[in-house]
Design an enzyme around this catalytic site. Structure first.
Site, PDB file in Angstrom:
ATOM      1  N   ASP A  67     -50.199  17.447 -22.226  1.00 41.45           N
ATOM      2  CA  ASP A  67     -50.090  18.280 -21.028  1.00 41.45           C
ATOM      3  C   ASP A  67     -50.074  19.768 -21.369  1.00 41.45           C
ATOM      4  OD1 ASP A  67     -47.606  18.268 -22.224  1.00 41.45           O
ATOM      5  OD2 ASP A  67     -46.579  17.237 -20.591  1.00 41.45           O
ATOM      6  N   ASN A 134     -35.485  13.113 -16.283  1.00 41.40           N
ATOM      7  CA  ASN A 134     -35.848  12.403 -15.040  1.00 41.40           C
ATOM      8  C   ASN A 134     -36.788  11.218 -15.311  1.00 41.40           C
ATOM      9  OD1 ASN A 134     -38.235  13.657 -15.668  1.00 41.40           O
ATOM     10  ND2 ASN A 134     -38.454  14.789 -13.749  1.00 41.40           N
ATOM     11  N   HIS A 136     -39.667  11.356 -16.933  1.00 40.45           N
ATOM     12  CA  HIS A 136     -41.105  11.658 -17.016  1.00 40.45           C
ATOM     13  C   HIS A 136     -41.630  11.452 -18.438  1.00 40.45           C
ATOM     14  CE1 HIS A 136     -40.683  16.316 -17.829  1.00 40.45           C
ATOM     15  NE2 HIS A 136     -40.512  15.624 -18.923  1.00 40.45           N
ATOM     16  N   GLU A 141     -44.208  12.932 -13.193  1.00 40.53           N
ATOM     17  CA  GLU A 141     -42.876  13.030 -12.598  1.00 40.53           C
ATOM     18  C   GLU A 141     -42.586  11.796 -11.747  1.00 40.53           C
ATOM     19  OE1 GLU A 141     -41.413  15.312 -14.028  1.00 40.53           O
ATOM     20  OE2 GLU A 141     -41.859  17.337 -13.351  1.00 40.53           O
TER      21      GLU A 141
END
Ligand code: PGA
Length: 238
Positions: A67, A134, A136, A141
């Protein structure tokens, strides 16, 4: 999904570095999927050490990172392009590397081109992942639906907060990113996920419930045939 718990972060880094040694010995022209964040920093140090000791040759290997922020200039010290050059690429002899281009004028064309380049290279042999608090992986997400290929994503509050420490008042934090989709990640032949530190214990616990939860993107790794998760003792709950 295989789980390996080691006492310390350093031991996790060495064990994952052993997988790179094995992979590059078996297939010197491997296609490597690489990650950023604080977790892989110690691994990259170990890979650089082994390279300098003449134990690891990356000259025929090629890498694709997971990413990149969008938009961001490659020369921005918080860009993942910059991070990878600083922590790894400038210190080893990697044959070729690529990241999603945070400077691209047309993000959709960039994503399609990135997927096509991965496919043309024959797909990813060994994918490295970290995990967000979280859940991810990459910047996939928590969501009710997921993209297969690379796409432009709005970052959640949790990810923005986790990474805000890297951005000062004069350097606005990008709120979007280009990320490989879950499909690109799961298409990799082998996956290694590193989970380290006490702050990751709650999300590691969710992952090891053994169920695919749509609100825990990393739980989709349960569907992959060759994923190994390396944890230090702290991430495994102490
Ligand atoms: P971290 O990030 O290694 O800095 O905790 C991991 C991630 O967000 O994927």
């Amino acid at each position: 999904m295989k789980k390996v718990v080691l006492d310390t972060y350093e031991e996790v880094c060495r064990a994952v570095a052993d997988i790179y040694t094995e992979q590059l010995t078996k297939k010197p022209d491997s296609i490597l999927g690489l990650a950023t964040g604080s977790t892989p920093v110690g691994l990259y140090e170990e890979l650089v050490r082994r390279h300098r000791a003449g134990e690891l040759d990356f000259s025929k290997a090629r890498s694709f990172n997971l990413d990149e922020y969008y938009p961001i200039s490659k020369s921005h010290p918080q860009s993942y392009d910059y991070f990878m050059r600083e922590n790894l690429f400038d210190k080893i002899n990697i044959g070729q590397y690529a990241l999603p281009n945070g400077e691209a004028g047309d993000p959709e064309a960039e994503c399609a081109g990135y997927d096509a380049a991965i496919e043309a290279a024959g797909g990813i042999d060994l994918m490295l992942l970290g995990i967000g608090h979280n859940g991810h992986i990459g910047f996939n997400e928590p969501s009710v639906s997921y993209s297969l290929g690379t796409y432009l994503v709005d970052l959640t509050e949790s990810s923005l907060k986790a990474n805000s420490r890297f951005f000062g008042p004069d350097t606005p934090q990008p709120t979007r990113a280009l990320t490989m989709g879950l499909g690109s990640i799961l298409n990799s032949r082998r996956i290694v996920l590193m989970i380290c530190g006490a702050s990751k214990a709650p999300i590691a616990g969710r992952l090891f419930e053994g169920k695919v939860h749509s609100d825990v993107p990393a739980s989709f790794l349960l569907l992959h045939p060759d994923t190994t998760i390396f944890l230090d003792k702290e991430a495994n709950g102490g």
